[in-house]
Design an enzyme around this catalytic site. Structure first.
Site, PDB file in Angstrom:
ATOM      1  N   CYS A   1      -3.274   2.349   8.057  1.00  0.00           N
ATOM      2  CA  CYS A   1      -2.367   1.100   8.227  1.00  0.00           C
ATOM      3  C   CYS A   1      -2.768  -0.285   7.565  1.00  0.00           C
ATOM      4  O   CYS A   1      -3.378  -0.866   8.389  1.00  0.00           O
ATOM      5  CB  CYS A   1      -1.512   1.043   9.160  1.00  0.00           C
ATOM      6  SG  CYS A   1       0.233   0.501   9.070  1.00  0.00           S
TER       7      CYS A   1
ATOM      8  N   GLU B   1       0.526  -1.292   0.097  1.00  0.00           N
ATOM      9  CA  GLU B   1      -0.085  -0.099  -0.149  1.00  0.00           C
ATOM     10  C   GLU B   1       1.016   1.247   0.101  1.00  0.00           C
ATOM     11  O   GLU B   1       2.066   1.348   0.706  1.00  0.00           O
ATOM     12  CB  GLU B   1      -0.759   0.018   1.353  1.00  0.00           C
ATOM     13  CG  GLU B   1      -1.918  -0.990   1.373  1.00  0.00           C
ATOM     14  CD  GLU B   1      -2.750  -0.729   2.638  1.00  0.00           C
ATOM     15  OE1 GLU B   1      -3.534  -1.933   2.964  1.00  0.00           O
ATOM     16  OE2 GLU B   1      -2.865   0.224   3.370  1.00  0.00           O
TER      17      GLU B   1
ATOM     18  N   CYS C   1       2.898   8.592   1.966  1.00  0.00           N
ATOM     19  CA  CYS C   1       3.086   7.610   2.980  1.00  0.00           C
ATOM     20  C   CYS C   1       3.418   6.276   2.398  1.00  0.00           C
ATOM     21  O   CYS C   1       2.748   5.507   1.448  1.00  0.00           O
ATOM     22  CB  CYS C   1       1.626   7.577   3.733  1.00  0.00           C
ATOM     23  SG  CYS C   1       1.894   6.037   5.231  1.00  0.00           S
TER      24      CYS C   1
ATOM     25  N   CYS D   1       1.231  -5.264  16.121  1.00  0.00           N
ATOM     26  CA  CYS D   1       0.681  -4.143  17.140  1.00  0.00           C
ATOM     27  C   CYS D   1      -0.969  -4.522  17.041  1.00  0.00           C
ATOM     28  O   CYS D   1      -1.443  -4.784  16.059  1.00  0.00           O
ATOM     29  CB  CYS D   1       0.952  -2.927  16.781  1.00  0.00           C
ATOM     30  SG  CYS D   1       2.758  -2.258  16.691  1.00  0.00           S
TER      31      CYS D   1
ATOM     32  N   CYS E   1      -3.290  -2.541  14.635  1.00  0.00           N
ATOM     33  CA  CYS E   1      -2.970  -2.274  13.383  1.00  0.00           C
ATOM     34  C   CYS E   1      -3.382  -3.374  12.290  1.00  0.00           C
ATOM     35  O   CYS E   1      -3.157  -4.441  12.482  1.00  0.00           O
ATOM     36  CB  CYS E   1      -1.452  -1.892  13.304  1.00  0.00           C
ATOM     37  SG  CYS E   1      -0.586  -1.826  11.795  1.00  0.00           S
TER      38      CYS E   1
ATOM     39  N   SER F   1       9.076   6.684  10.862  1.00  0.00           N
ATOM     40  CA  SER F   1       8.404   6.411  12.075  1.00  0.00           C
ATOM     41  C   SER F   1       8.526   5.012  12.576  1.00  0.00           C
ATOM     42  O   SER F   1       8.515   3.884  11.607  1.00  0.00           O
ATOM     43  CB  SER F   1       6.626   6.359  11.669  1.00  0.00           C
ATOM     44  OG  SER F   1       5.961   5.966  12.798  1.00  0.00           O
TER      45      SER F   1
ATOM     46  N   GLY G   1       4.692  -1.907   7.453  1.00  0.00           N
ATOM     47  CA  GLY G   1       5.849  -2.433   7.724  1.00  0.00           C
ATOM     48  C   GLY G   1       6.618  -1.629   8.971  1.00  0.00           C
ATOM     49  O   GLY G   1       6.054  -0.493   9.282  1.00  0.00           O
TER      50      GLY G   1
ATOM     51  N   CYS H   1       3.948  -6.850   7.881  1.00  0.00           N
ATOM     52  CA  CYS H   1       4.934  -6.543   9.135  1.00  0.00           C
ATOM     53  C   CYS H   1       4.758  -7.493  10.279  1.00  0.00           C
ATOM     54  O   CYS H   1       3.778  -8.001  10.512  1.00  0.00           O
ATOM     55  CB  CYS H   1       4.171  -4.957   9.699  1.00  0.00           C
ATOM     56  SG  CYS H   1       5.187  -4.427  11.163  1.00  0.00           S
TER      57      CYS H   1
HETATM   58  N1  SAH Z   1       5.804   0.580  12.105  1.00  0.00           N
HETATM   59  C1  SAH Z   1       5.909   2.053  12.104  1.00  0.00           C
HETATM   60  C2  SAH Z   1       5.337   2.590  10.782  1.00  0.00           C
HETATM   61  C3  SAH Z   1       4.040   2.066  10.520  1.00  0.00           C
HETATM   62  S1  SAH Z   1       2.347   2.584  11.053  1.00  0.00           S
HETATM   63  C4  SAH Z   1       5.254   2.347  13.225  1.00  0.00           C
HETATM   64  O1  SAH Z   1       4.826   1.801  14.232  1.00  0.00           O
HETATM   65  O2  SAH Z   1       5.610   3.611  13.583  1.00  0.00           O
HETATM   66  C5  SAH Z   1       2.434   4.258  11.255  1.00  0.00           C
HETATM   67  C6  SAH Z   1       1.391   4.842  12.399  1.00  0.00           C
HETATM   68  O3  SAH Z   1       0.076   4.541  12.174  1.00  0.00           O
HETATM   69  C7  SAH Z   1       1.969   4.277  13.686  1.00  0.00           C
HETATM   70  O4  SAH Z   1       2.058   5.246  14.680  1.00  0.00           O
HETATM   71  C8  SAH Z   1       0.756   3.325  13.856  1.00  0.00           C
HETATM   72  O5  SAH Z   1       0.937   2.953  15.471  1.00  0.00           O
HETATM   73  C9  SAH Z   1      -0.332   4.251  13.424  1.00  0.00           C
HETATM   74  N2  SAH Z   1      -1.553   3.065  13.185  1.00  0.00           N
HETATM   75  C10 SAH Z   1      -1.536   1.932  12.901  1.00  0.00           C
HETATM   76  N3  SAH Z   1      -2.852   1.296  13.137  1.00  0.00           N
HETATM   77  C11 SAH Z   1      -3.675   2.402  13.318  1.00  0.00           C
HETATM   78  C12 SAH Z   1      -5.081   2.634  13.210  1.00  0.00           C
HETATM   79  N4  SAH Z   1      -6.023   1.779  13.289  1.00  0.00           N
HETATM   80  N5  SAH Z   1      -5.495   3.923  13.806  1.00  0.00           N
HETATM   81  C13 SAH Z   1      -4.613   5.004  13.925  1.00  0.00           C
HETATM   82  N6  SAH Z   1      -3.245   4.713  13.635  1.00  0.00           N
HETATM   83  C14 SAH Z   1      -2.984   3.525  13.362  1.00  0.00           C
END
Ligand code: SAH
Length: 340
Positions: free
Chosen positions: A331, A92, A105, A116, A119, A189, A159, A112
């Site tokens: 994401c 993406e 972005c 988390c 995510c 990030s 990722g 990944c």
């Molecule tokens: N792995 C890296 C970059 C990818 S995520 C990182 O974690 O920073 C980029 C941002 O989007 C991160 O801050 C992540 O926590 C956030 N993110 C992921 N899923 C999300 C969601 N469902 N709602 C809002 N932010 C989200």
């Protein structure tokens, strides 16, 4: 199967060597560089300044560009893309236009492994790291689609960039030196990977480092981020302090707001204590709902209350709503929903 021989990702010097190997004069290297990084050429065939006969000979030479398999445009004009790579994998990319900017972005991995809890990308598993040219390609693709120069790049797509530090650093340098985007307009990030923040600091880049903190204490963080146990908050923050010292750049922190989980005024106070002594900026990201888990986005009042606690403590803070929600721009969501 990685394809090492593509032209995108090579420096001016390497491209010049390559054209000379093909029996062409050195100046063709400069032309090739310009067509690849400035004009976004997708094949050698379209490089009309090259002799026709040579172009025909090189028809099969891979350049290293992806193909767009899907594009959705949200009412706020955010465009979200699915791009197919040479091995069939799909990633993406998002293009986010504002008055003076075009931000891309980018993804740094296919999927990944960090998992988390909130995510969508993590739910889909991990396939492989991206190569530097596959990151640059995403930026060129968005520039071409918008017919506009890209001003900013954030590594906030699929990722974890610091699980792929070498290629990410290479991509940062290509975006800066070859595509021509200022280092200060590039943001990496990360959720934090042991040893990688010092490694990035040693590069002495002027990029912005954003840390996905998401929690104000260690147990809460481990609940949201399974990898958090292996890299405690105290270590992350110590590495961030060193990063600031070495690069003279501020570190920013991202904090996703999940209703009833990490969004109370007490959490905000705890966050203030945690960030004491940091010259920083906190981005609050109201949770963008994904179908796999049942977290809730806090209401406006709660978001504002959290923000006020930080402001009162003189911490620079902004609320960052995900753009392009209608285009599944959180994401990993678009890919997840397309493969259903
Ligand atoms: N792995 C890296 C970059 C990818 S995520 C990182 O974690 O920073 C980029 C941002 O989007 C991160 O801050 C992540 O926590 C956030 N993110 C992921 N899923 C999300 C969601 N469902 N709602 C809002 N932010 C989200």
């Amino acid at each position: 199967m990685l394809n090492q021989s593509v032209l995108l990702g090579k420096s001016l010097e390497e491209l010049t060597d390559w054209v000379k190997q093909q029996g062409q004069p050195a100046y063709r290297g400069k032309q090739l560089h310009q067509w690849l990084y400035q004009k976004g050429a997708r094949s050698l065939h379209e490089i009309t300044v090259f002799p026709k006969q040579w172009r025909e000979q090189l028809e099969e030479q891979p350049i290293g560009r992806s193909t767009i398999t899907h594009r959705s445009i949200a009412p706020d004009q955010t465009r979200k893309y699915l791009l197919r790579l040479h091995d069939g994998e799909v990633i993406e990319t998002v293009g986010i236009p504002t008055a003076k900017r075009l931000t891309v972005c980018v993804s740094s991995q296919v999927g990944c492994p960090m998992k988390c809890d909130f995510c969508a990308t993590g739910k889909g598993g991990f396939t492989r790291n991206l190569q530097a040219h596959e990151i640059v390609d995403q930026v060129l693709t968005v520039a071409e689609d918008f017919q506009q120069r890209v001003s900013h790049v954030v590594f906030m797509g699929m990722g974890e960039p610091l699980l792929n530090t070498e290629e990410v650093v290479k991509a940062v340098k290509l975006l800066n030196q070859d595509v021509g985007i200022g280092q200060r307009s590039l943001t990496v990030s990360t959720v934090g990977v042991p040893q990688q923040i010092p490694k990035l600091a040693a590069e002495k880049l002027q990029i912005t480092l954003a840390i996905s903190l998401h929690a104000s204490n260690q147990p809460l963080r481990e609940q949201l981020i399974p990898s958090g146990g292996g890299y405690p908050l105290s270590d992350i923050l110590a590495d961030c302090r060193d990063y600031v010292e070495q690069t003279h750049r501020r570190v920013t922190f991202e904090y996703i707001l999940l209703a009833g989980v990490n969004d109370t005024p007490d959490h905000a106070q705890e966050l203030v204590q945690l960030l004491r002594g940091f010259q920083t900026h906190v981005n609050l990201i109201p949770y963008n709902p994904i179908s796999e888990v049942d977290y809730q986005r806090p209401n406006e009042k709660r978001i504002q209350a959290f923000q006020s606690v930080l402001e009162e403590a003189k911490i620079a803070v902004s609320v960052r709503y995900s753009r392009g929600l209608e285009a599944d721009a959180a994401c990993g969501q678009l890919r997840a929903n397309q493969s259903k």
